[in-house]
Scaffold this motif. Structure first.
Motif, short mmCIF file in Angstrom:
data_model
loop_
_atom_site.label_atom_id
_atom_site.label_comp_id
_atom_site.label_asym_id
_atom_site.label_seq_id
_atom_site.Cartn_x
_atom_site.Cartn_y
_atom_site.Cartn_z
N ARG A 10 50.04 43.29 37.83
CA ARG A 10 48.84 42.52 38.22
C ARG A 10 47.78 43.75 39.13
NH1 ARG A 10 49.49 38.00 42.28
NH2 ARG A 10 47.42 37.36 41.54
N VAL A 11 48.38 44.94 38.99
CA VAL A 11 47.22 45.96 39.88
C VAL A 11 46.46 46.06 38.59
CG1 VAL A 11 47.27 48.41 39.89
CG2 VAL A 11 49.14 47.43 40.82
N ARG A 12 45.16 46.26 39.15
CA ARG A 12 43.90 46.28 38.32
C ARG A 12 43.11 47.88 38.38
NH1 ARG A 12 39.53 41.42 38.84
NH2 ARG A 12 41.32 39.83 38.59
N ILE A 37 36.22 43.43 41.04
CA ILE A 37 37.15 42.32 40.87
C ILE A 37 36.63 41.19 40.55
CG2 ILE A 37 38.85 40.93 42.04
CD1 ILE A 37 39.31 43.64 43.87
N CYS A 90 35.59 39.24 43.62
CA CYS A 90 35.79 38.45 44.47
C CYS A 90 34.90 38.63 45.61
CB CYS A 90 37.31 38.75 44.95
SG CYS A 90 37.39 40.41 45.68
N GLN A 116 37.58 39.32 50.75
CA GLN A 116 38.98 39.28 50.24
C GLN A 116 39.29 40.79 49.96
OE1 GLN A 116 37.59 36.07 47.01
NE2 GLN A 116 40.02 35.95 47.23
N ILE A 117 38.65 41.61 50.30
CA ILE A 117 39.10 43.05 50.11
C ILE A 117 39.89 43.62 51.49
CG2 ILE A 117 38.45 45.61 49.91
CD1 ILE A 117 37.91 43.66 47.26
N GLU A 142 44.43 34.74 49.17
CA GLU A 142 44.77 36.26 48.45
C GLU A 142 43.70 37.35 48.86
OE1 GLU A 142 46.14 36.58 43.86
OE2 GLU A 142 43.98 36.75 44.04
N TRP A 171 42.68 41.60 48.06
CA TRP A 171 42.88 42.73 47.29
C TRP A 171 42.82 43.94 48.02
CZ3 TRP A 171 43.60 42.40 41.86
CH2 TRP A 171 43.36 41.10 41.63
N VAL A 194 43.51 48.35 42.45
CA VAL A 194 43.85 47.58 43.57
C VAL A 194 44.99 46.54 43.17
CG1 VAL A 194 41.49 47.68 44.49
CG2 VAL A 194 42.16 45.97 42.70
N PHE A 195 45.46 45.77 44.14
CA PHE A 195 46.66 44.77 43.87
C PHE A 195 46.08 43.50 44.67
CE2 PHE A 195 48.15 46.83 47.44
CZ PHE A 195 48.98 45.91 48.21
N PRO A 196 46.67 42.49 44.08
CA PRO A 196 46.43 41.19 44.93
C PRO A 196 47.65 40.96 45.66
CG PRO A 196 46.91 40.67 42.67
CD PRO A 196 46.98 42.02 42.84
#
Length: 168
Positions: free
Chosen positions: A30-32, A48, A50, A54-55, A133, A135, A144-146
């Motif tokens: 799920r890492v982008r 992302i 978002c 959410q960061i 969620e 990131w 980044v990852f969620p």
């Protein structure tokens, strides 16, 4: 999924290992990774798609010279006076780049919320809990990852506090 899955390399190798050690290896796919650096919360949120809040920013401060990690939502700023009071410190300042790298093992802009070179005290602002969620950086300014904020804070060993600057 094998350890050689193509997306597993998107996280910094040391952070990828930390995820596996914490039993979070399932997050690796799920890492982008982005073609451009996302050193700011605004850049990451735009990449992302978002909300800025959410960061999860991972910020290192020095409390009486001792590094402390503050996890803060991307739309807010840390109130250094509230951090000082929370820690009972005389003086709290932003840590310099070399201290951040020495403490965490990562460069500013890519500091993840856990998987650091040294163990530090962690304060997590309550605002992170406003989301299902969030990131966070995966060890580089490109990745980044969620994760749900409660799990993120728990894995970081963070204490939930109120250290966000007021909107006044």
């Amino acid at each position: 999924m094998s350890a050689t899955a193509p997306r597993a390399s998107d996280a910094h190798p040391r952070f990828a290992e930390a995820l596996r050690e914490l039993g979070l290896g399932d997050l690796l796919p799920r890492v982008r990774r982005f073609p451009e650096q996302t050193r700011t919360a605004q850049e990451a949120a735009a990449a992302i798609g978002c909300e800025l809040s959410q960061i999860c920013k991972s910020l290192i401060f020095a409390a009486d010279g001792v590094p402390v990690l503050v996890l803060m939502d991307g739309a807010s700023r840390v109130d250094v006076e509230l951090v000082r009071r929370e820690l009972g410190a005389e003086k709290v300042t932003r840590a310099k780049a070399d201290v951040v790298r020495e403490t965490t093992g990562y460069a500013i802009g890519g500091v993840p919320p856990f998987g650091h070179a040294t163990r530090t005290r962690v304060l997590a602002d309550r605002s992170l809990l406003d989301h299902d969620e969030v990131w966070a950086a995966a060890g580089t300014p490109y990745a980044v990852f969620p994760l749900d904020p409660k799990s993120l804070i728990a894995h970081a060993g963070g204490a939930v506090v109120d250290v966000r600057e007021s909107a006044e």
